[in-house]
Design a protein around this motif. Sequence first.
Motif, mmCIF file in Angstrom:
data_model
loop_
_atom_site.group_PDB
_atom_site.id
_atom_site.type_symbol
_atom_site.label_atom_id
_atom_site.label_comp_id
_atom_site.label_asym_id
_atom_site.label_seq_id
_atom_site.Cartn_x
_atom_site.Cartn_y
_atom_site.Cartn_z
ATOM 1 N N ARG A 3 28.849 -35.273 -26.804
ATOM 2 C CA ARG A 3 27.975 -35.379 -27.841
ATOM 3 C C ARG A 3 28.116 -34.447 -29.158
ATOM 4 O O ARG A 3 28.340 -33.312 -28.697
ATOM 5 N N VAL A 4 28.106 -35.016 -30.190
ATOM 6 C CA VAL A 4 28.293 -34.276 -31.381
ATOM 7 C C VAL A 4 26.933 -34.371 -32.216
ATOM 8 O O VAL A 4 26.730 -35.555 -32.511
ATOM 9 N N LYS A 5 26.532 -33.345 -32.671
ATOM 10 C CA LYS A 5 25.289 -33.278 -33.558
ATOM 11 C C LYS A 5 25.745 -32.753 -35.080
ATOM 12 O O LYS A 5 26.421 -31.905 -35.015
ATOM 13 N N VAL A 6 25.439 -33.837 -35.808
ATOM 14 C CA VAL A 6 25.928 -33.412 -37.362
ATOM 15 C C VAL A 6 24.511 -33.054 -38.180
ATOM 16 O O VAL A 6 23.643 -34.228 -38.029
ATOM 17 N N TYR A 7 24.437 -32.118 -38.887
ATOM 18 C CA TYR A 7 23.187 -31.720 -39.711
ATOM 19 C C TYR A 7 23.631 -31.882 -41.220
ATOM 20 O O TYR A 7 24.671 -31.029 -41.380
ATOM 21 N N MET A 8 23.033 -32.549 -42.008
ATOM 22 C CA MET A 8 23.892 -32.865 -43.626
ATOM 23 C C MET A 8 22.607 -32.669 -44.414
ATOM 24 O O MET A 8 21.373 -33.181 -44.045
ATOM 25 N N ILE A 33 24.934 -44.357 -43.758
ATOM 26 C CA ILE A 33 25.607 -43.712 -42.715
ATOM 27 C C ILE A 33 25.886 -44.695 -41.377
ATOM 28 O O ILE A 33 26.918 -44.650 -40.745
ATOM 29 N N PHE A 37 29.573 -45.782 -39.477
ATOM 30 C CA PHE A 37 29.710 -45.457 -37.915
ATOM 31 C C PHE A 37 29.936 -46.891 -37.128
ATOM 32 O O PHE A 37 30.242 -46.880 -36.108
ATOM 33 N N ILE A 45 25.132 -44.196 -33.041
ATOM 34 C CA ILE A 45 23.946 -43.206 -33.312
ATOM 35 C C ILE A 45 23.026 -43.259 -32.822
ATOM 36 O O ILE A 45 22.355 -44.521 -32.331
ATOM 37 N N MET A 48 18.323 -40.847 -35.740
ATOM 38 C CA MET A 48 18.759 -40.246 -37.138
ATOM 39 C C MET A 48 17.347 -40.312 -37.731
ATOM 40 O O MET A 48 16.440 -41.182 -37.609
ATOM 41 N N THR A 50 15.848 -38.954 -41.570
ATOM 42 C CA THR A 50 15.950 -38.618 -43.106
ATOM 43 C C THR A 50 14.714 -38.078 -43.607
ATOM 44 O O THR A 50 13.732 -38.605 -43.168
#
Length: 53
Positions: A3-8, A33, A37, A45, A48, A50
């Motif tokens: 599992r990869v969590k990405v915060y942008m 996005i 993917f 995903i 998500m 926003t």
Amino acid sequence: MIRVKVYMVVDIDPDEYPVPADEDVGLEMEDTIRELFYDVDGAEIKNMKTITE
């Protein structure tokens, strides 16, 4: 499973980015996005969110 969590945080320049009439670029960014993917095999995903300020 990995599992990869990405915060942008993405800063949008309204002079260069075609802002929609409702000024909600968050939905457009989310769609972009998801499209990126879509072609990545084995990646999905799960969630998500926003927030537009």
